[in-house]
Design a protein around this motif. Structure first.
Motif, PDB file in Angstrom:
ATOM      1  N   ASN A   1       9.274  -9.300 -31.892  1.00 57.20           N
ATOM      2  CA  ASN A   1      10.449  -9.445 -31.037  1.00 57.20           C
ATOM      3  C   ASN A   1      10.274  -8.494 -29.858  1.00 57.20           C
ATOM      4  O   ASN A   1      10.269  -7.273 -30.038  1.00 57.20           O
ATOM      5  N   THR A   2      10.103  -9.057 -28.686  1.00 55.94           N
ATOM      6  CA  THR A   2       9.823  -8.270 -27.488  1.00 55.94           C
ATOM      7  C   THR A   2      11.025  -8.283 -26.547  1.00 55.94           C
ATOM      8  O   THR A   2      11.485  -9.359 -26.153  1.00 55.94           O
ATOM      9  N   ASN A   3      11.501  -7.115 -26.203  1.00 56.94           N
ATOM     10  CA  ASN A   3      12.602  -7.019 -25.241  1.00 56.94           C
ATOM     11  C   ASN A   3      12.038  -7.101 -23.830  1.00 56.94           C
ATOM     12  O   ASN A   3      11.097  -6.371 -23.492  1.00 56.94           O
ATOM     13  N   ILE A   4      12.607  -7.991 -23.022  1.00 61.79           N
ATOM     14  CA  ILE A   4      12.160  -8.103 -21.627  1.00 61.79           C
ATOM     15  C   ILE A   4      13.333  -7.920 -20.679  1.00 61.79           C
ATOM     16  O   ILE A   4      14.481  -8.196 -21.021  1.00 61.79           O
ATOM     17  N   LYS A   5      13.019  -7.443 -19.484  1.00 64.23           N
ATOM     18  CA  LYS A   5      13.961  -7.402 -18.369  1.00 64.23           C
ATOM     19  C   LYS A   5      13.658  -8.617 -17.509  1.00 64.23           C
ATOM     20  O   LYS A   5      12.496  -8.887 -17.178  1.00 64.23           O
ATOM     21  N   ILE A   6      14.696  -9.332 -17.120  1.00 64.07           N
ATOM     22  CA  ILE A   6      14.532 -10.524 -16.285  1.00 64.07           C
ATOM     23  C   ILE A   6      14.816 -10.158 -14.841  1.00 64.07           C
ATOM     24  O   ILE A   6      15.895  -9.662 -14.523  1.00 64.07           O
ATOM     25  N   GLU A   7      13.854 -10.411 -13.966  1.00 68.57           N
ATOM     26  CA  GLU A   7      14.051 -10.153 -12.538  1.00 68.57           C
ATOM     27  C   GLU A   7      14.453 -11.418 -11.784  1.00 68.57           C
ATOM     28  O   GLU A   7      15.159 -11.350 -10.795  1.00 68.57           O
ATOM     29  N   GLN A   8      13.957 -12.552 -12.280  1.00 73.51           N
ATOM     30  CA  GLN A   8      14.282 -13.812 -11.605  1.00 73.51           C
ATOM     31  C   GLN A   8      14.159 -14.960 -12.603  1.00 73.51           C
ATOM     32  O   GLN A   8      13.245 -14.983 -13.426  1.00 73.51           O
TER      33      GLN A   8
ATOM     34  N   GLN B   1       2.291  -6.806 -21.587  1.00 73.33           N
ATOM     35  CA  GLN B   1       2.113  -5.373 -21.413  1.00 73.33           C
ATOM     36  C   GLN B   1       3.394  -4.756 -20.850  1.00 73.33           C
ATOM     37  O   GLN B   1       4.093  -5.383 -20.051  1.00 73.33           O
ATOM     38  N   LYS B   2       3.690  -3.543 -21.264  1.00 74.95           N
ATOM     39  CA  LYS B   2       4.890  -2.860 -20.792  1.00 74.95           C
ATOM     40  C   LYS B   2       4.896  -2.762 -19.264  1.00 74.95           C
ATOM     41  O   LYS B   2       3.887  -2.386 -18.651  1.00 74.95           O
ATOM     42  N   ASN B   3       6.026  -3.101 -18.665  1.00 72.86           N
ATOM     43  CA  ASN B   3       6.263  -3.007 -17.210  1.00 72.86           C
ATOM     44  C   ASN B   3       5.367  -3.907 -16.367  1.00 72.86           C
ATOM     45  O   ASN B   3       5.329  -3.756 -15.141  1.00 72.86           O
ATOM     46  N   ASP B   4       4.645  -4.836 -16.994  1.00 76.72           N
ATOM     47  CA  ASP B   4       3.772  -5.743 -16.244  1.00 76.72           C
ATOM     48  C   ASP B   4       4.559  -7.003 -15.888  1.00 76.72           C
ATOM     49  O   ASP B   4       4.771  -7.881 -16.729  1.00 76.72           O
ATOM     50  N   LYS B   5       5.011  -7.074 -14.655  1.00 77.39           N
ATOM     51  CA  LYS B   5       5.831  -8.200 -14.202  1.00 77.39           C
ATOM     52  C   LYS B   5       5.031  -9.503 -14.310  1.00 77.39           C
ATOM     53  O   LYS B   5       3.930  -9.604 -13.768  1.00 77.39           O
ATOM     54  N   SER B   6       5.604 -10.480 -15.019  1.00 78.95           N
ATOM     55  CA  SER B   6       4.884 -11.725 -15.293  1.00 78.95           C
ATOM     56  C   SER B   6       5.795 -12.938 -15.206  1.00 78.95           C
ATOM     57  O   SER B   6       7.014 -12.829 -15.366  1.00 78.95           O
ATOM     58  N   VAL B   7       5.184 -14.102 -14.984  1.00 85.68           N
ATOM     59  CA  VAL B   7       5.886 -15.379 -15.123  1.00 85.68           C
ATOM     60  C   VAL B   7       5.744 -15.762 -16.590  1.00 85.68           C
ATOM     61  O   VAL B   7       4.627 -15.809 -17.121  1.00 85.68           O
ATOM     62  N   ILE B   8       6.885 -16.016 -17.258  1.00 85.24           N
ATOM     63  CA  ILE B   8       6.879 -16.248 -18.702  1.00 85.24           C
ATOM     64  C   ILE B   8       7.540 -17.589 -19.008  1.00 85.24           C
ATOM     65  O   ILE B   8       8.666 -17.854 -18.571  1.00 85.24           O
ATOM     66  N   PHE B   9       6.823 -18.433 -19.760  1.00 88.20           N
ATOM     67  CA  PHE B   9       7.312 -19.761 -20.139  1.00 88.20           C
ATOM     68  C   PHE B   9       7.846 -19.704 -21.571  1.00 88.20           C
ATOM     69  O   PHE B   9       7.139 -19.285 -22.492  1.00 88.20           O
TER      70      PHE B   9
ATOM     71  N   VAL C   1      12.049 -20.499 -17.765  1.00 85.00           N
ATOM     72  CA  VAL C   1      10.904 -19.862 -17.101  1.00 85.00           C
ATOM     73  C   VAL C   1      11.455 -18.695 -16.299  1.00 85.00           C
ATOM     74  O   VAL C   1      12.353 -18.884 -15.467  1.00 85.00           O
ATOM     75  N   VAL C   2      10.942 -17.508 -16.572  1.00 84.46           N
ATOM     76  CA  VAL C   2      11.461 -16.313 -15.899  1.00 84.46           C
ATOM     77  C   VAL C   2      10.330 -15.455 -15.356  1.00 84.46           C
ATOM     78  O   VAL C   2       9.187 -15.549 -15.794  1.00 84.46           O
ATOM     79  N   ILE C   3      10.695 -14.612 -14.407  1.00 83.86           N
ATOM     80  CA  ILE C   3       9.820 -13.504 -14.007  1.00 83.86           C
ATOM     81  C   ILE C   3      10.445 -12.270 -14.639  1.00 83.86           C
ATOM     82  O   ILE C   3      11.623 -11.974 -14.417  1.00 83.86           O
ATOM     83  N   GLY C   4       9.667 -11.606 -15.466  1.00 84.09           N
ATOM     84  CA  GLY C   4      10.195 -10.443 -16.164  1.00 84.09           C
ATOM     85  C   GLY C   4       9.077  -9.582 -16.718  1.00 84.09           C
ATOM     86  O   GLY C   4       7.900  -9.853 -16.498  1.00 84.09           O
ATOM     87  N   TYR C   5       9.465  -8.555 -17.458  1.00 85.56           N
ATOM     88  CA  TYR C   5       8.461  -7.652 -18.026  1.00 85.56           C
ATOM     89  C   TYR C   5       8.965  -7.037 -19.333  1.00 85.56           C
ATOM     90  O   TYR C   5      10.167  -6.886 -19.546  1.00 85.56           O
ATOM     91  N   ALA C   6       8.030  -6.707 -20.199  1.00 90.56           N
ATOM     92  CA  ALA C   6       8.359  -6.047 -21.463  1.00 90.56           C
ATOM     93  C   ALA C   6       8.789  -4.620 -21.175  1.00 90.56           C
ATOM     94  O   ALA C   6       8.208  -3.944 -20.325  1.00 90.56           O
TER      95      ALA C   6
END
Length: 200
Positions: free
Chosen positions: A92-99, A137-145, A62-67
């Motif tokens: 295949n979606t590239n995400i940045k992980i913030e937490q 959505q691009k740059n939309d910071k989200s909690v992702i399971f 489980v991460v906080i990140g964005y596409a």
């Protein structure tokens, strides 16, 4: 001599016509994934959870990140059977992980980028989506399971209730296709996720 000048002029004119035609064709030609003209939702046989705690227990990561890319610019995968019938699709979606909120033991402590699988894809202007799933959505910071599949890739789970925007404006824009009941369910689930991870 006159004939050579006429021949040269004719050749130059033909070259100009060919170049102009090529430039016109290239400028009007769109890439297969450059726009969405149609959306097709297909039923998927996936495990879904109606309670946040059960979803959180089931998820491996489980991460906080964005596409990092717009949807049309991502790696869209569509496979077909020999007769041409669609077999499967995903992006295949590239995400940045913030937490990182939860992780398996073998997940690197300092990993900041990850490619995940979303149940949606794009082919020749048609977006194929599983159970009306709406892509990150691009740059939309989200909690992702996420859950790892048999190939070792992390895929988003629980359909639209497997990712929750931390920015309310972005969330509402991306969920315009939802019915009022789906929006209400999403909002209740989202509030529970934010409360669980102390993000409100």
């Amino acid at each position: 001599m006159t004939l050579n000048k006429k021949s040269s002029a004719l050749i130059i004119a033909l070259v100009l016509v060919v170049v102009a035609g090529t430039l016109t064709y290239l400028s009007q030609r769109s890439e297969p994934n450059s726009q969405i003209n149609n959306v097709v939702s297909l039923s998927a046989n996936s495990i879904t959870f109606n309670e946040v705690d059960k979803l959180a227990d089931f998820a491996e990561l489980v991460v906080i990140g964005y596409a990092t890319d717009e949807f049309v610019d991502r790696d869209h995968v569509v496979t077909a059977f020999e007769d041409g019938t669609m077999q499967s699709f995903h992006t295949n979606t590239n995400i940045k992980i913030e937490q990182v909120l939860k992780k398996p033991d073998d997940f690197p402590e300092n990993q900041k980028e990850l490619t995940i699988i979303e149940p949606v894809s794009l082919l020749d202007g048609t977006k194929y989506t599983a159970d009306n799933y709406v892509e990150l959505q691009k740059n939309d910071k989200s909690v992702i399971f996420l859950m790892k599949n048999t190939f070792g890739d992390y895929g988003l789970i629980n359909d639209n209730l497997g990712k929750f925007s931390l920015e309310e404006t972005n969330q509402l824009n991306s969920l315009q296709s939802f019915t009022s009941q789906e929006l209400s369910e999403y909002e209740v689930f989202r509030n529970s996720v934010l409360e669980k991870y102390n993000l409100d």
